[in-house]
Scaffold this motif. Structure first.
Motif, PDB file in Angstrom:
ATOM      1  N   MET A  56       6.640   4.788  10.452  1.00 53.16           N
ATOM      2  CA  MET A  56       6.135   6.103  10.889  1.00 53.16           C
ATOM      3  C   MET A  56       4.618   6.068  11.059  1.00 53.16           C
ATOM      4  N   ILE A  57       3.942   5.387  10.142  1.00 53.28           N
ATOM      5  CA  ILE A  57       2.482   5.289  10.241  1.00 53.28           C
ATOM      6  C   ILE A  57       2.106   4.519  11.510  1.00 53.28           C
ATOM      7  N   LYS A  58       2.812   3.418  11.742  1.00 55.88           N
ATOM      8  CA  LYS A  58       2.537   2.630  12.953  1.00 55.88           C
ATOM      9  C   LYS A  58       2.721   3.484  14.198  1.00 55.88           C
ATOM     10  N   GLY A  59       3.825   4.218  14.234  1.00 53.30           N
ATOM     11  CA  GLY A  59       4.111   5.064  15.400  1.00 53.30           C
ATOM     12  C   GLY A  59       3.037   6.120  15.587  1.00 53.30           C
ATOM     13  N   GLY A  60       2.665   6.749  14.475  1.00 57.36           N
ATOM     14  CA  GLY A  60       1.646   7.802  14.543  1.00 57.36           C
ATOM     15  C   GLY A  60       0.318   7.251  15.041  1.00 57.36           C
ATOM     16  N   PHE A  61      -0.091   6.098  14.520  1.00 53.35           N
ATOM     17  CA  PHE A  61      -1.378   5.512  14.902  1.00 53.35           C
ATOM     18  C   PHE A  61      -1.365   5.104  16.376  1.00 53.35           C
ATOM     19  N   GLU A  62      -0.209   4.617  16.829  1.00 50.35           N
ATOM     20  CA  GLU A  62      -0.115   4.230  18.233  1.00 50.35           C
ATOM     21  C   GLU A  62      -0.292   5.454  19.135  1.00 50.35           C
ATOM     22  N   SER A  82       0.828  -1.206   0.000  1.00 49.10           N
ATOM     23  CA  SER A  82       0.000   0.000   0.000  1.00 49.10           C
ATOM     24  C   SER A  82       0.862   1.255   0.000  1.00 49.10           C
ATOM     25  N   VAL A  83       1.935   1.240   0.779  1.00 48.77           N
ATOM     26  CA  VAL A  83       2.845   2.394   0.800  1.00 48.77           C
ATOM     27  C   VAL A  83       3.458   2.585  -0.586  1.00 48.77           C
ATOM     28  N   GLU A  84       3.889   1.472  -1.193  1.00 47.50           N
ATOM     29  CA  GLU A  84       4.512   1.572  -2.522  1.00 47.50           C
ATOM     30  C   GLU A  84       3.543   2.144  -3.533  1.00 47.50           C
ATOM     31  N   CYS A  85       2.295   1.689  -3.447  1.00 54.23           N
ATOM     32  CA  CYS A  85       1.258   2.182  -4.359  1.00 54.23           C
ATOM     33  C   CYS A  85       1.024   3.680  -4.116  1.00 54.23           C
ATOM     34  N   ALA A  86       0.999   4.072  -2.841  1.00 57.48           N
ATOM     35  CA  ALA A  86       0.752   5.484  -2.500  1.00 57.48           C
ATOM     36  C   ALA A  86       1.869   6.376  -3.027  1.00 57.48           C
ATOM     37  N   LEU A  87       3.102   5.881  -2.981  1.00 57.39           N
ATOM     38  CA  LEU A  87       4.209   6.704  -3.484  1.00 57.39           C
ATOM     39  C   LEU A  87       4.129   6.852  -5.004  1.00 57.39           C
ATOM     40  N   ALA A  88       3.466   5.881  -5.659  1.00 61.80           N
ATOM     41  CA  ALA A  88       3.328   5.943  -7.115  1.00 61.80           C
ATOM     42  C   ALA A  88       2.160   6.819  -7.544  1.00 61.80           C
ATOM     43  N   LEU A 148       8.526   4.097   5.969  1.00 62.00           N
ATOM     44  CA  LEU A 148       7.303   4.902   6.010  1.00 62.00           C
ATOM     45  C   LEU A 148       6.228   4.206   6.842  1.00 62.00           C
ATOM     46  N   LEU A 149       6.175   2.885   6.694  1.00 64.28           N
ATOM     47  CA  LEU A 149       5.189   2.141   7.477  1.00 64.28           C
ATOM     48  C   LEU A 149       5.488   2.260   8.974  1.00 64.28           C
TER      49      LEU A 149
END
Lengths: 508, 280
Positions: free
Chosen positions: A439-445, A203-209, A436-437
C-alpha cells in the motif's frame, strides 16, 4: 494588555500545576513574557484575523529568538567535530554516540529540544566493526534508551535510510524492543528502488509495534532542495544545514465560516489572509535575524552547522475538510470532502489559489526556497476543535483504505515542507506486513508523500504528527505529571479531536 | 464470457503474498464436511425457497429466476439458512473486464489478485481472460484451488497463472473421499507437478483432530514436496478447523485443535524440510 496582575496569574497557573515536571514548568515560565510584550508592529487587519481564529501564530510568542526548527549538518560534526563544545571528530562508535548526545543537548527549537537528530544510521554505520556487531547493538540500545529518557519530547525526530545499513537494522531491532518508548520519532526515507524490501518490512513491523518509523517519499523529497532534506518535528521536510525560521497558519474552516460562498473565499478572503500572514512571517523572520543574537553569535551558525540562507518560513494551513464542507453547504450542495468530485475539486481550487498567493510573496530571506515561504499541511494544535489537520479527511469520515490513499495522493504534492496521513491497523496487519508495504509503494507511486501507521493495540500511538503513550494520556488526565513534554498536547487532542476514534483498518 | 461471482474483497492479506484483491467464484465440485461457506458450493437452482424469508424484500422471482437486489439487502443471511441446495441468491455475473473496472482503484496498492471459490478452476475460461488483463497491469495472479483440475496440462492457463495455492485436505484416499466426496490422487499428483513447475505457491491443510489423520497428511505431503523447493520455498499453511459457518451434522462431529496440536504438526513439517510454515 500587560499588568502585574496578569503576569502573576500566568506564573501561578504554571507553578501550582502538579501535572508539570520542573523542566516543563521552567519552559512554560520562559514563554510568559513573550506573550505579553510585542516587539514588532502588526496591522489591525492581521490582529482582527487572529482574533477571529482565521490566522494563528502557533503560540510562538512575539519575540522569536531562535529558529522554530533546526536541522544541523551532522556530517560536519562527524567529519570535523565541534570547537565550541570541544568535541573531536569521533573515531569509534562510543565517541560518535557521545558526540551526538552532547551536541543534541545544545540544539534549540520552539520546544527547546532538538527536533532533528539526523540520519543516525548513516552516521553510525562507519563505526560498526564486522566482528563487533553485538557490541554495537549494546551501545545503540544504550543510545536509544538515553534519548527516550533525556529528550522528553516526541517532536525530536531521527531519520533512517533510504539505504539499509547494519546500524539501521540495529536501530529498528532496538526500537522494537523498546516499543513502549515514545521518543524519538523516526522516519524511514523510503525509495523502493533503493530501500530493500526486507528492511522496509522490518520498518513496517516496528511501526505496528510502536508507531515508528513513518515512511517519507524519498523520490519526491530528495528533489526538493539543492541541499539534502531531513524530516524534523512531526513530518516537516526541511533543508539540512538549515531548517525553518517560523511557522504560522491559516485556519480554513474558520475562513469558510466568514465566506458567503466559495468565490468569496477564493477571490477575496484567502488572498487577503495570505497577504497578511506573509507580511507577519516576514516581520518575524526580520526580527529573529536582525534583532536577536541567534544568527549573529550562536555556535551552530558561526561554525557552519547551519546557514542563514538554508532556512525557510513555513506557511501552514489546517481545516480543509471542514472548509470545503461548509462552502458546499452554503451553496446548497450535498457533496462532502473525500466523497464528492465537486468537493475535492473545490479543495484543489483553494490550494491552487493559496499556492499562487504564497508564491507571489517575495521574502528577503528564504534563499533555499527561492525567497518564497513553503506550504505546510499543519497537523493542528491541541485547542483545535473540529478542525482536521492539513488536508486530511476528518476522523469519522475515513474512506475505504485504497480510496483514502488515492485521495491523499492527490493532495500531498501541494506541500513542500510537510504533509502526511495516518492509518492505524489492528493485529491482522502483523500477519502480513508485506501487504502494508504494498500500500505504501502504491501510494508513493501516486504521489503520496508521507505515510504513518501504528498498531491499535500499541501503547505508543501517533496523535496527529507526534507520538504519545496512551498510558501517559491516562496519567495526565488523572492530574499526574509525566516526563514527556508534549504528552499534554496529546491529551488535548484526544479530548478535542477524537484521536482515539480514528478508523482502525483491518486486513481480512 | 461471464463468471458467477460470490464476493470480491478489495484488500486481503490471507490469500497469498502481500496485499491482494480476492475474487470468490461461485460453485465447487467438492462438498467438504467442514466447509465454512457451504453456500458457495452450488449454483443457484432458482427454487425460490429463499424469496419469502427475506425480511428486506431484496429477493424476488422474475421469469422463473431468483433476482437479488443488492441495494435493498440487509445482509442478514436468512436466505442462506433457507437454502436447501448449499447455494446463495447473492451472486453476480461479471466479465473479466468488469472485474478489472471494479478493481480499478485497488490496482496501484495490490501486488496481485487471488481467485478463490468455490472452486475457481471450474470457470477456467474466465480465469484465462481475467489473468491476461491482470498480467497486463504487471500484477501477479494466483489460484486458490482444491486440486481437482490438471493445471500443468493446461498450458494456456499456466502461461498467465503465477501459482496455485493448493488444499491438501487428506493424504489417505478413503479419508479424502469421506471428507470431500472426491479422490485424493489428483491432488497429490497436482502438488508434485506444480512444485516441479515452480508454480506451487502454498499448500494448506485444515486440522480436525479425531476426524482426520492430520499427522499422516502433514508427514506424507511434506516428505513428498520438501525436495522440490529449488524454484522457490513452498509455504505450508496449517489452519485450525473452526466451527464458524459449518453445517450440521459436521459441526457437531468436529472439534477445533489446540495450539499444541498445531505446533506438533508444524514440527513434523519442519523436520521434513519445509521452512515456511504458517499456523492460523
Amino acid at each position: 494588555m500587560l499588568t502585574i496582575g496578569n503576569l502573576k496569574n500566568d506564573v501561578m497557573s504554571v507553578i501550582n500545576n502538579c501535572a508539570l515536571t520542573h523542566e516543563q514548568a521552567m519552559t512554560s515560565l520562559s514563554s510568559i513574557p513573550m506573550n505579553h510584550v510585542e516587539f514588532f508592529e502588526t496591522t489591525p487587519k492581521f490582529r482582527e484575523l487572529v482574533e477571529a481564529g482565521v490566522l494563528c501564530t502557533m503560540t510562538e510568542g512575539n519575540a522569536t529568538y531562535c529558529p522554530r526548527y533546526i536541522c544541523p549538518d551532522y556530517e560536519k560534526l562527524m567529519r570535523e567535530g565541534c570547537k565550541f563544545l570541544r568535541l573531536d571528530p569521533p573515531t569509534n562508535l562510543w565517541e560518535a554516540i557521545t558526540a551526538l548526545l552532547v551536541f543534541y543537548r545544545h540544539i534549540p527549537s520552539v520546544t527547546h529540544y532538538p527536533v532533528y537528530l539526523g540520519n543516525v544510521d548513516m552516521m553510525l554505520e562507519p563505526f560498526i566493526e564486522d566482528e563487533d556487531e553485538e557490541e554495537a547493538k549494546k551501545m545503540i540500545r544504550h543510545f536509544m534508551f538515553f534519548l527516550d529518557r533525556t529528550i522528553p519530547d516526541s517532536y525530536c525526530h531521527m531519520n533512517l535510510g533510504p539505504e539499509a545499513t547494519r546500524a539501521g537494522r540495529i536501530i529498528l531491532e532496538v526500537q522494537k524492543e523498546f516499543k513502549d518508548n515514545a521518543m524519538p520519532s523516526i522516519t524511514l526515507k523510503y525509495d523502493p528502488d533503493i530501500t530493500p524490501d526486507d528492511f522496509a518490512v522490518s520498518s513496517v513491523e516496528c511501526a505496528l509495534a510502536c508507531a515508528k518509523p513513518s515512511f517519507a517519499n524519498h523520490k519526491e523529497y530528495n528533489q526538493l532542495y539543492d541541499v539534502p532534506y531531513g524530516i524534523a518535528s512531526c513530518y516537516n521536510a526541511l533543508p539540512v544545514g538549515g531548517g525553518a525560521f517560523t511557522l504560522s497558519r491559516v485556519v480554513l474552516s474558520h475562513m469558510a465560516d466568514r465566506a458567503y460562498n466559495s468565490e468569496h473565499l477564493i477571490e477575496t478572503l484567502l488572498p487577503e489572509a495570505v497577504a497578511e500572514l506573509c507580511e507577519y512571517i516576514e516581520k518575524k523572520i526580520t526580527f529573529l535575524v536582525e534583532e536577536t543574537h541567534f544568527f549573529k553569535s550562536n555556535f551552530l551558525v558561526t561554525e557552519g552547522f547551519i546557514h542563514l540562507e538554508r532556512f525557510t518560513g513555513m506557511f501552514g494551513m489546517v481545516g480543509m475538510n471542514e472548509c470545503v464542507n461548509t462552502l458546499m453547504a452554503k451553496e446548497g450542495k450535498t457533496g462532502t470532502y473525500g466523497y464528492s468530485e465537486e468537493a475535492d475539486a473545490l479543495a484543489k481550487r483553494i490550494l491552487d489559489k493559496m499556492t499562487e498567493c504564497v508564491e507571489s510573496y517575495e521574502s528577503r530571506f528564504c534563499d533555499v526556497t527561492d525567497h518564497h515561504f513553503s506550504l505546510h499541511a499543519q497537523v493542528g494544535i491541541s485547542e483545535d476543535c473540529t478542525i482536521s489537520p492539513g488536508v486530511r479527511i476528518a476522523i469519522g469520515s475515513e474512506l475505504p483504505l485504497h480510496e483514502h490513499l488515492i485521495h491523499a495522493s492527490q493532495f500531498h504534492p501541494y506541500f513542500k515542507s510537510g504533509v502526511g496521513d495516518i492509518f492505524p491497523f489492528d493485529e491482522t496487519a502483523k500477519r502480513n506486513p508485506e501487504a502494508l508495504l504494498d500500500m505504501i509503494k502504491g501510494g508513493f507511486e501516486m504521489g503520496m508523500r508521507y505515510f504513518s501507521t501504528y498498531g491499535s493495540d500499541a501503547d505508543v500511538i501517533r496523535i496527529t504528527g507526534y507520538l504519545v503513550k496512551k498510558s501517559d494520556i491516562e496519567k495526565l488526565d488523572a492530574g499526574a505529571a509525566v516526563p514527556q513534554a508534549n504528552a499534554m498536547w496529546g491529551l488535548g487532542e484526544v479530548k478535542n479531536s477524537k484521536i482515539l476514534e480514528r478508523k482502525v483498518r483491518s486486513l481480512e | 464470457m461471464k463468471a458467477v461471482v460470490n464476493k470480491i474483497i478489495h484488500t486481503s492479506v490471507v490469500d497469498g503474498p502481500g496485499n491482494r484483491a480476492a475474487i470468490f467464484l461461485q460453485g465447487c465440485n467438492y462438498a467438504c464436511g467442514y466447509c465454512h461457506n457451504p453456500e458457495t458450493i452450488n449454483l443457484c437452482g432458482h427454487c425460490g425457497a429463499c424469496v419469502s424469508v427475506c425480511p428486506a424484500g431484496a429477493l424476488s422471482m422474475e421469469d422463473g429466476k431468483v433476482v437479488w437486489n443488492e441495494d435493498a439487502c440487509c445482509q442478514c443471511d436468512a436466505c442462506l439458512s433457507a437454502c436447501r441446495n448449499m447455494s446463495t441468491p447473492k451472486t453476480k455475473e461479471y466479465s473479466a473486464q468488469e472485474i478489472m473496472d471494479i478493481l480499478k482503484k485497488d490496482i496501484p496498492f495490490i501486488r496481485g489478485i487471488t481467485v478463490s471459490g468455490g472452486e475457481c478452476s471450474l470457470q477456467r475460461d474466465f480465469l484465462v481472460e481475467l489473468f491476461r488483463l491482470v498480467k497486463a497491469k504487471r500484477k501477479t495472479t494466483l489460484m486458490d484451488s482444491n486440486g481437482s483440475y490438471d493445471y500443468t496440462a493446461d498450458e494456456e492457463l499456466m502461461a498467465v497463472c503465477d501459482g496455485v495455492m493448493l488444499d491438501v485436505k487428506a493424504w489417505n484416499e478413503a479419508e479424502h473421499m469421506k471428507l470431500t466426496g472426491m479422490s485424493s490422487t489428483p491432488v497429490i499428483e497436482n502438488a508434485l507437478k506444480l512444485a516441479k513447475a515452480g508454480k506451487l505457491e502454498e499448500i494448506r491443510t485444515v486440522v480436525v483432530p479425531g476426524y482426520l489423520n492430520n499427522r499422516e497428511t502433514v508427514d506424507r505431503i511434506t516428505k513428498l514436496l520438501a525436495p522440490l523447493q529449488e524454484e522457490k520455498p513452498i509455504r505450508y499453511r496449517i489452519s485450525a478447523y473452526r466451527p464458524f459457518g459449518v453445517r450440521e451434522p459436521y459441526r457437531s462431529e468436529m472439534r477445533s485443535p489446540s495450539r499444541e496440536e498445531l505446533e506438533e504438526l508444524a514440527e513434523i513439517a519442519r523436520k521434513n524440510g519445509i521452512t515456511d510454515i504458517v499456523i492460523i
